[in-house]
Design an enzyme around this catalytic site. Structure first.
Site, PDB file in Angstrom:
ATOM      1  NE  ARG A 164     -55.958  88.714  21.770  1.00  0.00           N
ATOM      2  CZ  ARG A 164     -54.824  88.192  22.188  1.00  0.00           C
ATOM      3  NH1 ARG A 164     -54.737  86.923  22.498  1.00  0.00           N
ATOM      4  NH2 ARG A 164     -53.755  88.934  22.290  1.00  0.00           N
ATOM      5  CB  THR A 188     -54.330  95.472  18.496  1.00  0.00           C
ATOM      6  OG1 THR A 188     -55.410  94.528  18.625  1.00  0.00           O
ATOM      7  CG2 THR A 188     -54.492  96.513  19.580  1.00  0.00           C
ATOM      8  NE  ARG A 228     -51.092  85.892  18.500  1.00  0.00           N
ATOM      9  CZ  ARG A 228     -51.736  87.062  18.588  1.00  0.00           C
ATOM     10  NH1 ARG A 228     -51.415  87.931  19.526  1.00  0.00           N
ATOM     11  NH2 ARG A 228     -52.696  87.358  17.745  1.00  0.00           N
ATOM     12  N   GLY A 271     -50.887  90.241  16.819  1.00  0.00           N
ATOM     13  CA  GLY A 271     -51.668  90.091  15.581  1.00  0.00           C
ATOM     14  C   GLY A 271     -51.371  91.219  14.613  1.00  0.00           C
ATOM     15  CG  ASP A 320     -52.667  95.392  26.984  1.00  0.00           C
ATOM     16  OD1 ASP A 320     -52.476  96.611  26.973  1.00  0.00           O
ATOM     17  OD2 ASP A 320     -53.029  94.729  27.977  1.00  0.00           O
ATOM     18  CG  ASP A 341     -58.363  92.608  19.276  1.00  0.00           C
ATOM     19  OD1 ASP A 341     -58.921  92.303  18.212  1.00  0.00           O
ATOM     20  OD2 ASP A 341     -57.560  91.861  19.869  1.00  0.00           O
ATOM     21  CG  ASP A 364     -57.390  94.795  23.177  1.00  0.00           C
ATOM     22  OD1 ASP A 364     -56.513  95.317  22.465  1.00  0.00           O
ATOM     23  OD2 ASP A 364     -57.387  93.580  23.447  1.00  0.00           O
TER      24      ASP A 364
HETATM   25  P1  ATP Z   1     -52.999  91.629  19.637  1.00  0.00           P
HETATM   26  O1  ATP Z   1     -53.864  92.542  20.464  1.00  0.00           O
HETATM   27  O2  ATP Z   1     -53.119  91.906  18.202  1.00  0.00           O
HETATM   28  O3  ATP Z   1     -53.160  90.196  19.989  1.00  0.00           O
HETATM   29  P2  ATP Z   1     -50.667  91.769  21.350  1.00  0.00           P
HETATM   30  O4  ATP Z   1     -49.426  92.587  21.306  1.00  0.00           O
HETATM   31  O5  ATP Z   1     -51.550  91.979  22.564  1.00  0.00           O
HETATM   32  O6  ATP Z   1     -51.465  92.016  19.990  1.00  0.00           O
HETATM   33  P3  ATP Z   1     -49.827  89.167  22.332  1.00  0.00           P
HETATM   34  O7  ATP Z   1     -49.777  87.862  21.654  1.00  0.00           O
HETATM   35  O8  ATP Z   1     -50.610  89.287  23.597  1.00  0.00           O
HETATM   36  O9  ATP Z   1     -50.303  90.235  21.235  1.00  0.00           O
HETATM   37  O10 ATP Z   1     -48.332  89.640  22.692  1.00  0.00           O
HETATM   38  C1  ATP Z   1     -47.307  89.619  21.719  1.00  0.00           C
HETATM   39  C2  ATP Z   1     -46.052  89.043  22.321  1.00  0.00           C
HETATM   40  O11 ATP Z   1     -45.617  89.888  23.398  1.00  0.00           O
HETATM   41  C3  ATP Z   1     -46.215  87.678  22.954  1.00  0.00           C
HETATM   42  O12 ATP Z   1     -46.121  86.637  22.010  1.00  0.00           O
HETATM   43  C4  ATP Z   1     -45.054  87.647  23.925  1.00  0.00           C
HETATM   44  O13 ATP Z   1     -43.851  87.277  23.286  1.00  0.00           O
HETATM   45  C5  ATP Z   1     -44.941  89.103  24.371  1.00  0.00           C
HETATM   46  N1  ATP Z   1     -45.585  89.255  25.687  1.00  0.00           N
HETATM   47  C6  ATP Z   1     -46.909  89.253  25.950  1.00  0.00           C
HETATM   48  N2  ATP Z   1     -47.151  89.378  27.279  1.00  0.00           N
HETATM   49  C7  ATP Z   1     -45.943  89.435  27.873  1.00  0.00           C
HETATM   50  C8  ATP Z   1     -45.505  89.539  29.232  1.00  0.00           C
HETATM   51  N3  ATP Z   1     -46.351  89.637  30.244  1.00  0.00           N
HETATM   52  N4  ATP Z   1     -44.170  89.580  29.451  1.00  0.00           N
HETATM   53  C9  ATP Z   1     -43.278  89.492  28.438  1.00  0.00           C
HETATM   54  N5  ATP Z   1     -43.637  89.383  27.148  1.00  0.00           N
HETATM   55  C10 ATP Z   1     -44.934  89.357  26.850  1.00  0.00           C
END
Ligand code: ATP
Length: 346
Positions: free
Chosen positions: A181, A135, A82, A21, A113, A137, A139
């Site tokens: 979230r 982020t 994503r 995000g 994360d 969040d 988190d």
């Molecule tokens: P936000 O907290 O704002 O949602 P985020 O980085 O946690 O940010 P996610 O959508 O969870 O957002 O992760 C971003 C991208 O990272 C995912 O679309 C995916 O491509 C990659 N990703 C997430 N988890 C994994 C994983 N376990 N292994 C490999 N790639 C991952």
């Protein structure tokens, strides 16, 4: 001094991407990465649209000019996404091939994360990575603070203040759902800052009578004529009240119980945008700067976090094991600070 096997590899070119995000302050982090790289005679490649862009080779060489005047802008000039494809071994291999093709000596990933879990996979395939937590969040376990949280809190507070004007004029009950979230940081900070009647966060076991109805009844008893409930989105995601899947369900349940129909507002993506606050600009600048410093000095596969106000480098595997949760004393403080029936009269 000549280089030997133990000298850090000379950094010639790095990549930077934003993922997950969007969060206000991501641009300030990108700017810091690009500027610090250029200051060290390191080329910086901007990768658009997160891991999707990496897989597709969607990149451009960033010059100092590219990041002029972005410090104050919300969103991310690199776009974000994503990526389902990156979740597959084939997708990740394509991403690694692009890193090799581009000759990247390091990759700075700015996100949450999930982004760091992706970065960990890249590091296992030989790409040196450094993560910068951004982020709304807040988190990310290894960092007290994540870029974007302060701006999102302030945006939500401004919205709730406006709602309160109309709620108090009409003497109504208002439910506001904020993002986060499965974490309640945003809801708790917003709730404290607006003096909410009650805050519902997913970190607690919730009881409808005790956590929703009682605070409204008590507030009514001491003379309040309008009520503000701040609800973290995770409460409905996790169905903390049986049968309540959305805040609208929660509104209906309250109406059935006390006959008062709450107005329901979901702040949604409104909270994500806007000019980053001083805290987010400053933190993002320090984190982005430190990410490149670490790479330049031969340290990688780590996350740049803040702990007790200081910037720290945490090895990525360790960082992803770390957990943090909302400070419950803040939650209890919020309740004590309300206009309530004195304890001996309850
Ligand atoms: P936000 O907290 O704002 O949602 P985020 O980085 O946690 O940010 P996610 O959508 O969870 O957002 O992760 C971003 C991208 O990272 C995912 O679309 C995916 O491509 C990659 N990703 C997430 N988890 C994994 C994983 N376990 N292994 C490999 N790639 C991952």
């Amino acid at each position: 001094m000549s280089e030997n096997e133990n000298s850090p590899k000379t950094l010639r070119r790095i990549g930077v991407l934003t993922s997950g995000g969007d969060a206000p302050g991501m641009n300030a982090a990108v700017r810091a990465v690009v500027r610090e790289a250029l200051t060290n005679d390191v080329e910086c490649v901007g990768i658009r649209r997160g891991y999707n862009g990496l897989i597709r080779g969607d990149y451009y060489l960033m010059h100092g000019q590219e990041v002029s005047h972005i410090l104050s802008r919300g969103g991310t000039v690199l776009y974000t996404a994503r990526s389902d494809e990156f979740m597959t071994p084939e997708g990740r291999q394509k991403a690694v091939d692009v890193c090799r093709f581009l000759g990247l000596d390091g990759l700075v990933t700015i996100g949450g994360d999930g982004t760091f879990r992706g970065a960990l996979e890249l590091s296992r395939l030989g790409v040196p990575v450094v993560g910068v937590p951004a982020t709304i969040d807040n988190d990310v376990g290894c960092s007290n603070y994540t870029i974007g949280f302060d701006t999102a809190c302030n945006t939500a507070i401004e919205c709730v203040d406006r709602l309160r004007d109309t709620m108090s004029s009409h003497e109504r009950c208002s439910i506001v759902e904020v993002m986060g979230r499965r974490a309640g940081f945003l809801a708790l900070y917003v709730g404290i800052s607006v003096g909410a009647t009650a805050v519902l966060i997913p970190e607690r076991d919730l009881d409808f009578e005790k956590d929703v109805i009682e605070p409204i009844r008590e507030a009514k008893f001491v003379g309040n004529t309008h009520f503000m409930l701040v609800v973290a989105e995770g409460v409905c995601m996790d169905e903390k009240f049986p049968g309540v899947h959305t805040v609208f369900d929660l509104g209906n349940k309250i109406q059935r119980e006390i006959g008062m129909k709450p107005t329901v507002t979901v702040l949604g993506h409104l909270q994500r945008g806007g000019k980053p606050t001083a805290r987010d600009r400053e933190t993002a600048s320090r984190m982005g700067y430190r990410a490149v410093k670490a790479l330049a000095e031969g340290r990688y596969n780590l996350i740049i976090g803040t702990q007790k106000g200081k910037i720290e480098e945490i090895p990525i595997e360790e960082a992803l094991e770390m957990k943090k949760t909302v400070q419950m004393e803040r939650y209890y403080m919020l309740h004590d600070l309300q206009n309530r029936v004195p304890r001996n009269l309850r």
